[in-house]
Write a protein that holds these residues in place. Structure first.
Motif, PDB file in Angstrom:
ATOM      1  N   CYS A  59      11.701  72.627  32.434  1.00 42.68           N
ATOM      2  CA  CYS A  59      12.435  72.223  33.601  1.00 42.68           C
ATOM      3  C   CYS A  59      12.645  73.272  34.691  1.00 42.68           C
ATOM      4  O   CYS A  59      13.225  74.397  34.762  1.00 42.68           O
ATOM      5  N   THR A  60      11.331  73.599  35.465  1.00 40.13           N
ATOM      6  CA  THR A  60      10.840  74.869  36.028  1.00 40.13           C
ATOM      7  C   THR A  60      11.722  74.695  37.285  1.00 40.13           C
ATOM      8  O   THR A  60      12.254  73.434  37.668  1.00 40.13           O
ATOM      9  N   LEU A  61      11.527  75.437  38.260  1.00 40.77           N
ATOM     10  CA  LEU A  61      12.070  75.570  39.389  1.00 40.77           C
ATOM     11  C   LEU A  61      11.878  74.471  40.322  1.00 40.77           C
ATOM     12  O   LEU A  61      10.642  74.078  40.323  1.00 40.77           O
ATOM     13  N   ALA A  62      12.667  73.709  41.028  1.00 44.50           N
ATOM     14  CA  ALA A  62      12.529  72.638  41.975  1.00 44.50           C
ATOM     15  C   ALA A  62      11.815  71.523  41.104  1.00 44.50           C
ATOM     16  O   ALA A  62      11.023  70.811  41.823  1.00 44.50           O
ATOM     17  N   SER A  63      11.760  71.328  40.076  1.00 43.10           N
ATOM     18  CA  SER A  63      11.075  70.356  39.109  1.00 43.10           C
ATOM     19  C   SER A  63      12.150  69.118  39.220  1.00 43.10           C
ATOM     20  O   SER A  63      13.401  69.199  39.629  1.00 43.10           O
ATOM     21  N   LEU A  64      11.427  67.936  38.830  1.00 46.10           N
ATOM     22  CA  LEU A  64      12.283  66.597  38.809  1.00 46.10           C
ATOM     23  C   LEU A  64      12.100  66.044  37.409  1.00 46.10           C
ATOM     24  O   LEU A  64      10.882  65.832  37.017  1.00 46.10           O
ATOM     25  N   THR A  65      13.288  65.879  36.943  1.00 46.44           N
ATOM     26  CA  THR A  65      13.446  64.999  35.642  1.00 46.44           C
ATOM     27  C   THR A  65      14.129  63.677  36.207  1.00 46.44           C
ATOM     28  O   THR A  65      15.069  63.528  36.581  1.00 46.44           O
ATOM     29  N   SER A  66      13.098  62.696  35.714  1.00 47.48           N
ATOM     30  CA  SER A  66      13.312  61.587  36.691  1.00 47.48           C
ATOM     31  C   SER A  66      13.912  60.536  35.349  1.00 47.48           C
ATOM     32  O   SER A  66      13.202  60.334  34.357  1.00 47.48           O
ATOM     33  N   LEU A  67      15.107  59.942  35.603  1.00 45.57           N
ATOM     34  CA  LEU A  67      15.707  58.957  34.617  1.00 45.57           C
ATOM     35  C   LEU A  67      15.504  57.561  35.045  1.00 45.57           C
ATOM     36  O   LEU A  67      16.149  57.340  36.344  1.00 45.57           O
ATOM     37  N   THR A  68      15.249  56.569  34.622  1.00 46.32           N
ATOM     38  CA  THR A  68      14.747  55.245  34.922  1.00 46.32           C
ATOM     39  C   THR A  68      16.000  54.473  34.401  1.00 46.32           C
ATOM     40  O   THR A  68      16.279  54.629  33.054  1.00 46.32           O
ATOM     41  N   PHE A  69      17.068  53.895  35.038  1.00 47.39           N
ATOM     42  CA  PHE A  69      18.123  53.205  34.569  1.00 47.39           C
ATOM     43  C   PHE A  69      17.795  51.462  34.521  1.00 47.39           C
ATOM     44  O   PHE A  69      17.356  51.107  35.740  1.00 47.39           O
ATOM     45  N   ASP A  70      18.141  50.816  33.446  1.00 48.37           N
ATOM     46  CA  ASP A  70      18.183  49.346  33.604  1.00 48.37           C
ATOM     47  C   ASP A  70      19.577  49.105  33.366  1.00 48.37           C
ATOM     48  O   ASP A  70      20.217  49.185  32.408  1.00 48.37           O
ATOM     49  N   GLY A  71      20.490  48.671  34.542  1.00 51.71           N
ATOM     50  CA  GLY A  71      21.890  48.780  34.530  1.00 51.71           C
ATOM     51  C   GLY A  71      22.401  50.142  34.325  1.00 51.71           C
ATOM     52  O   GLY A  71      21.921  51.096  34.755  1.00 51.71           O
ATOM     53  N   ASP A  72      23.071  50.384  33.415  1.00 52.31           N
ATOM     54  CA  ASP A  72      23.613  51.772  33.067  1.00 52.31           C
ATOM     55  C   ASP A  72      22.989  52.448  31.972  1.00 52.31           C
ATOM     56  O   ASP A  72      23.445  53.528  31.577  1.00 52.31           O
ATOM     57  N   ASP A  73      21.742  51.520  31.396  1.00 52.83           N
ATOM     58  CA  ASP A  73      21.127  52.207  30.316  1.00 52.83           C
ATOM     59  C   ASP A  73      19.944  53.121  30.862  1.00 52.83           C
ATOM     60  O   ASP A  73      19.214  52.613  31.450  1.00 52.83           O
TER      61      ASP A  73
END
Length: 220
Positions: free
Chosen positions: A183-197
């Motif tokens: 999790c470096t500076l200005a990095s993106l950790t992207s969560l894909t949601f299907d509904g609330d999951d």
């Protein structure tokens, strides 16, 4: 169910010449490099917008460094910054200190090391993940209202809460070696949601070109 992506954006480099653990302390601004990182991230999202896939909702931690990181993206996409206290940095006993081996060995701190798995020196990892995921689900719902299936939202937060959230979403134990966080500076950790999951997690570094030589002192 409709799918929405929520990007957890870590703030850029902070001006911190004394190398303290700044935690939730106010008025820790981005450094010159940190502002350049924020501009690179804004360019990344502007390229997506130009391709017809613009994020439609932008949220930031109330801390100065997160608000300053969000500003270029807000300007590039024409979005307001929504401030959400649930995505603030973790609480930490050592906030405001220059953490060193000598400092950690002082007897006054020993009682904070009784349970490193929780951890006992700050906000529990589980509590961080829960508040972050609650905020991400709310951002997911708002992005869907604004953009429909395939919409994107951005949440500007901090390394440890983002990392705890990622580990929770991936079903991994939350205690970890801080030296191994992706999790470096200005990095993106992207969560894909299907509904609330959460059905997918990805990671990218749009400001990677500015990471060599950047400060490594964590916020918490």
């Amino acid at each position: 169910m409709p799918r929405v992506t929520v990007h957890l954006l870590r703030h850029g480099e902070v001006f911190n010449p004394d190398g303290v653990l700044y935690g939730r302390l106010p008025n820790f601004h981005l450094s010159e490099r940190g502002h350049a990182m924020a501009e690179l991230v804004a360019g990344h999202f502007k390229d997506q917008a130009d391709a017809g896939n613009a994020p439609v909702y932008l949220v930031a931690s109330p801390l100065t460094r997160a608000q300053e990181t969000a500003q270029p993206t807000a300007s590039a996409l024409g979005l307001d910054i929504v401030t959400d206290p649930r995505i603030i940095e973790a609480r930490n006993h050592f906030e405001g200190m220059k953490v060193s081996k000598g400092e950690l060995l002082k007897p006054k701190h020993w009682r904070y090391f009784v349970n490193p798995l929780r951890p006992s020196w700050g906000e529990p990892y589980q509590a961080q993940a829960e508040r972050m995921l609650a905020a991400a689900r709310d951002a997911r719902r708002r992005a869907f209202e604004l953009g429909g299936d395939g919409a994107q939202a951005i949440m500007v937060s901090h390394q440890l809460p983002i990392w705890a959230t990622r580990r929770s979403a991936e079903g991994r134990r939350l205690w970890h070696d801080p030296r191994n966080r992706e999790c470096t500076l200005a990095s993106l950790t992207s969560l894909t949601f299907d509904g609330d999951d959460v059905v997918g997690v990805s990671y990218s570094e749009p400001a990677a070109a500015l990471l060599p030589g950047a400060a490594t002192t964590p916020g918490a």
